[in-house]
Every structure is written in C-alpha cells, then in structure tokens.
Design a protein around this motif. Structure first.
Motif, PDB file in Angstrom:
ATOM      1  N   ILE A   6      86.157 -35.730 -36.219  1.00 21.56           N
ATOM      2  CA  ILE A   6      84.876 -35.102 -36.462  1.00 21.56           C
ATOM      3  C   ILE A   6      83.871 -35.754 -35.774  1.00 21.56           C
ATOM      4  CG2 ILE A   6      83.188 -35.144 -38.458  1.00 21.56           C
ATOM      5  CD1 ILE A   6      85.650 -34.577 -40.424  1.00 21.56           C
ATOM      6  N   LEU A   7      83.810 -37.345 -35.676  1.00 27.91           N
ATOM      7  CA  LEU A   7      82.622 -37.987 -35.073  1.00 27.91           C
ATOM      8  C   LEU A   7      82.515 -37.623 -33.514  1.00 27.91           C
ATOM      9  CD1 LEU A   7      80.150 -39.800 -35.022  1.00 27.91           C
ATOM     10  CD2 LEU A   7      81.829 -41.739 -34.757  1.00 27.91           C
ATOM     11  N   PRO A   8      83.758 -37.610 -32.930  1.00 28.32           N
ATOM     12  CA  PRO A   8      83.714 -37.134 -31.423  1.00 28.32           C
ATOM     13  C   PRO A   8      83.099 -35.709 -31.247  1.00 28.32           C
ATOM     14  CG  PRO A   8      85.578 -38.251 -31.810  1.00 28.32           C
ATOM     15  CD  PRO A   8      85.025 -38.116 -33.204  1.00 28.32           C
ATOM     16  N   MET A   9      83.524 -34.833 -32.046  1.00 23.39           N
ATOM     17  CA  MET A   9      82.787 -33.377 -32.332  1.00 23.39           C
ATOM     18  C   MET A   9      81.693 -33.382 -32.249  1.00 23.39           C
ATOM     19  SD  MET A   9      86.231 -30.907 -33.326  1.00 23.39           S
ATOM     20  CE  MET A   9      85.961 -31.536 -35.142  1.00 23.39           C
ATOM     21  N   CYS A  14      76.060 -32.426 -30.637  1.00 27.99           N
ATOM     22  CA  CYS A  14      74.506 -32.719 -30.646  1.00 27.99           C
ATOM     23  C   CYS A  14      74.045 -33.064 -29.432  1.00 27.99           C
ATOM     24  CB  CYS A  14      74.585 -34.032 -31.534  1.00 27.99           C
ATOM     25  SG  CYS A  14      74.805 -33.927 -33.309  1.00 27.99           S
ATOM     26  N   GLY A  15      75.122 -33.740 -28.390  1.00 30.40           N
ATOM     27  CA  GLY A  15      74.743 -33.921 -26.969  1.00 30.40           C
ATOM     28  C   GLY A  15      74.607 -32.525 -26.186  1.00 30.40           C
ATOM     29  N   SER A  16      75.287 -31.599 -26.392  1.00 30.25           N
ATOM     30  CA  SER A  16      75.108 -30.351 -26.060  1.00 30.25           C
ATOM     31  C   SER A  16      73.727 -29.705 -26.332  1.00 30.25           C
ATOM     32  CB  SER A  16      76.446 -29.613 -26.250  1.00 30.25           C
ATOM     33  OG  SER A  16      77.645 -29.906 -25.772  1.00 30.25           O
ATOM     34  N   VAL A  18      71.123 -31.095 -27.590  1.00 32.18           N
ATOM     35  CA  VAL A  18      69.986 -31.690 -26.824  1.00 32.18           C
ATOM     36  C   VAL A  18      69.605 -31.366 -25.400  1.00 32.18           C
ATOM     37  CG1 VAL A  18      68.785 -33.944 -26.367  1.00 32.18           C
ATOM     38  CG2 VAL A  18      69.725 -33.645 -28.702  1.00 32.18           C
ATOM     39  N   ALA A  19      70.980 -31.474 -24.604  1.00 34.85           N
ATOM     40  CA  ALA A  19      70.952 -31.149 -23.199  1.00 34.85           C
ATOM     41  C   ALA A  19      70.265 -29.710 -23.063  1.00 34.85           C
ATOM     42  CB  ALA A  19      72.479 -31.407 -22.697  1.00 34.85           C
ATOM     43  N   THR A  20      70.750 -28.868 -23.750  1.00 36.16           N
ATOM     44  CA  THR A  20      70.275 -27.455 -23.709  1.00 36.16           C
ATOM     45  C   THR A  20      68.873 -27.274 -23.868  1.00 36.16           C
ATOM     46  OG1 THR A  20      72.455 -26.569 -24.363  1.00 36.16           O
ATOM     47  CG2 THR A  20      70.548 -25.159 -24.617  1.00 36.16           C
ATOM     48  N   LEU A  21      68.534 -28.046 -24.928  1.00 38.34           N
ATOM     49  CA  LEU A  21      67.011 -27.947 -25.074  1.00 38.34           C
ATOM     50  C   LEU A  21      66.172 -28.523 -23.818  1.00 38.34           C
ATOM     51  CD1 LEU A  21      66.705 -28.937 -28.716  1.00 38.34           C
ATOM     52  CD2 LEU A  21      66.100 -27.035 -27.685  1.00 38.34           C
ATOM     53  N   LEU A  22      66.750 -29.692 -23.277  1.00 46.16           N
ATOM     54  CA  LEU A  22      66.119 -30.332 -22.194  1.00 46.16           C
ATOM     55  C   LEU A  22      66.197 -29.297 -20.777  1.00 46.16           C
ATOM     56  CD1 LEU A  22      67.183 -34.163 -22.663  1.00 46.16           C
ATOM     57  CD2 LEU A  22      65.037 -33.235 -22.576  1.00 46.16           C
ATOM     58  N   ILE A  23      67.449 -28.572 -20.722  1.00 51.41           N
ATOM     59  CA  ILE A  23      67.324 -27.563 -19.769  1.00 51.41           C
ATOM     60  C   ILE A  23      66.155 -26.777 -19.718  1.00 51.41           C
ATOM     61  CG2 ILE A  23      68.844 -25.903 -18.660  1.00 51.41           C
ATOM     62  CD1 ILE A  23      71.174 -27.770 -19.134  1.00 51.41           C
ATOM     63  N   PHE A  24      66.132 -26.161 -20.947  1.00 53.89           N
ATOM     64  CA  PHE A  24      65.001 -25.101 -21.234  1.00 53.89           C
ATOM     65  C   PHE A  24      63.781 -25.729 -21.082  1.00 53.89           C
ATOM     66  CE2 PHE A  24      68.212 -22.564 -23.635  1.00 53.89           C
ATOM     67  CZ  PHE A  24      68.479 -21.551 -22.786  1.00 53.89           C
ATOM     68  N   GLU A  25      63.407 -26.817 -21.128  1.00 57.33           N
ATOM     69  CA  GLU A  25      62.269 -27.616 -21.021  1.00 57.33           C
ATOM     70  C   GLU A  25      61.794 -27.825 -19.559  1.00 57.33           C
ATOM     71  OE1 GLU A  25      61.802 -30.841 -23.547  1.00 57.33           O
ATOM     72  OE2 GLU A  25      61.583 -29.591 -25.206  1.00 57.33           O
ATOM     73  N   ALA A  32      71.520 -33.832 -17.995  1.00 60.65           N
ATOM     74  CA  ALA A  32      72.871 -34.198 -17.565  1.00 60.65           C
ATOM     75  C   ALA A  32      73.111 -35.747 -18.030  1.00 60.65           C
ATOM     76  CB  ALA A  32      72.999 -33.981 -15.935  1.00 60.65           C
ATOM     77  N   ALA A  33      72.125 -36.468 -17.798  1.00 61.24           N
ATOM     78  CA  ALA A  33      72.390 -37.883 -18.135  1.00 61.24           C
ATOM     79  C   ALA A  33      72.649 -38.170 -19.754  1.00 61.24           C
ATOM     80  CB  ALA A  33      71.020 -38.696 -17.719  1.00 61.24           C
ATOM     81  N   LEU A  34      71.591 -37.599 -20.609  1.00 59.85           N
ATOM     82  CA  LEU A  34      72.134 -37.561 -21.695  1.00 59.85           C
ATOM     83  C   LEU A  34      73.142 -37.026 -22.450  1.00 59.85           C
ATOM     84  CD1 LEU A  34      70.175 -38.555 -24.465  1.00 59.85           C
ATOM     85  CD2 LEU A  34      69.807 -36.196 -24.741  1.00 59.85           C
ATOM     86  N   LEU A  35      73.905 -35.950 -21.862  1.00 59.04           N
ATOM     87  CA  LEU A  35      75.024 -35.211 -22.016  1.00 59.04           C
ATOM     88  C   LEU A  35      75.988 -36.353 -21.603  1.00 59.04           C
ATOM     89  CD1 LEU A  35      76.517 -32.848 -23.110  1.00 59.04           C
ATOM     90  CD2 LEU A  35      76.546 -31.917 -20.967  1.00 59.04           C
ATOM     91  N   LEU A  36      75.928 -37.023 -20.647  1.00 63.91           N
ATOM     92  CA  LEU A  36      76.919 -37.970 -20.016  1.00 63.91           C
ATOM     93  C   LEU A  36      77.072 -39.014 -21.091  1.00 63.91           C
ATOM     94  CD1 LEU A  36      78.930 -38.762 -18.147  1.00 63.91           C
ATOM     95  CD2 LEU A  36      77.340 -39.805 -16.926  1.00 63.91           C
ATOM     96  N   VAL A  37      75.861 -39.551 -21.586  1.00 60.90           N
ATOM     97  CA  VAL A  37      75.936 -40.624 -22.637  1.00 60.90           C
ATOM     98  C   VAL A  37      76.548 -40.078 -23.915  1.00 60.90           C
ATOM     99  CG1 VAL A  37      74.512 -41.870 -24.295  1.00 60.90           C
ATOM    100  CG2 VAL A  37      73.753 -41.806 -21.839  1.00 60.90           C
TER     101      VAL A  37
END
Length: 153
Positions: A6-9, A14-16, A18-25, A32-37
């Motif tokens: 559950i936690l890893p998923m 959540c990372g995906s 947030v990364a999607t929002l950053l791509i649209f911005e 990419a950096a945030l998704l890697l973290v």
C-alpha cells in the motif's frame, strides 16, 4: 501481502500525480527529479528490497537450529536499507523479522534497546547488536557458512 504494497503504491501514485502537474506547468526537469525521489522512496518501503520476513518466534527457532543471525527491521529505515544493500546476496541467508508486522519482534527489539524500537537489531548467538556495521554482520555470516557455531568477537 497486499498491505505491504500500500505505501509503495501510494508513493508512486502521488509522485506520478505531482510530476504530471509539473509537466503541465512546463517543468519537465523538476517533474522527472521529483518522480525519481518518489520512486526511490517507494522502493525503500517495498518488500522487494528485503528478504521475506517471518515471525520473531519462528526466526528464533530457526536461528537456534541453523545458527544464522536474526535481523529485526522495519520498512523505511535507512539503516536497515544500508545493511541489506551492503550485505547483498548474503542478506538472504539471515532470518528477517519486520517489527511493524510482528508484535513479538517489536517486543524483542524493545527488550534489547532499553524500551526503544531501534533497528536494525541483529541477534547473533542470542546476543543483540543494535545497528551493527554491515561488515561485521558479513563476518558473522561467513563464520556460520564455514560451519563454525561461535560468533566472531
């Protein structure tokens, strides 16, 4: 078994998001950096990095029979991750107990550490060692592989 994922998923989702929002911005590098973290955090909390956990009583029973060390750990512990990674394939030769899933394991760790749940706690020949050096643990494993029953000092 599903509960351990559950936690890893959630971290990956959540990372995906947030990364999607950053791509649209217009920030693909930050995305990419945030998704890697988030992926690294998910990996550290996943059951993939650690050998299969067993209960404390079963681990102690098996250790009494084969003499291999017992490692008490918990997901997300950077010292547990360090120990597991530094031991490499040798980590699978030990008996691992997740103290968040086993009440007897948590109690054993508290008893060994003045009431604190400090992990990793490695029990070799009945003696607990809190956050030992991975090289020392590796030496203990090689001692048991060579058929010696006494741990190295």
């Amino acid at each position: 078994m599903m509960r351990t994922w559950i936690l890893p998923m959630l971290l990956v989702l959540c990372g995906s998001a947030v990364a999607t929002l950053l791509i649209f911005e217009g920030n693909p590098g930050a995305a990419a950096a945030l998704l890697l973290v988030f992926l690294v955090l998910a990996g550290m909390n996943s059951p993939l990095i650690f050998p299969r956990s067993i209960g404390a009583r079963e681990a102690q029973r098996r250790s009494a029979v084969d003499g291999r060390p017992v490692v008490f750990w918990r997901p997300g512990c950077k010292y547990c991750v360090r120990l597991c990674i530094r031991l490499g394939r040798s980590a699978r030769q030990m008996h691992w107990v997740n103290i968040w899933r086993d009440l007897a394991g948590a109690a054993a760790v508290r008893a060994a550490n003045d009431g604190n749940e400090t992990v990793p706690t490695v029990v070799v020949a009945g003696q607990p060692h809190t956050n030992p050096d991975p090289e020392w643990v590796h030496e203990q494993l090689s001692c048991f592989r060579q058929g010696e029953r006494e741990p190295l000092g």
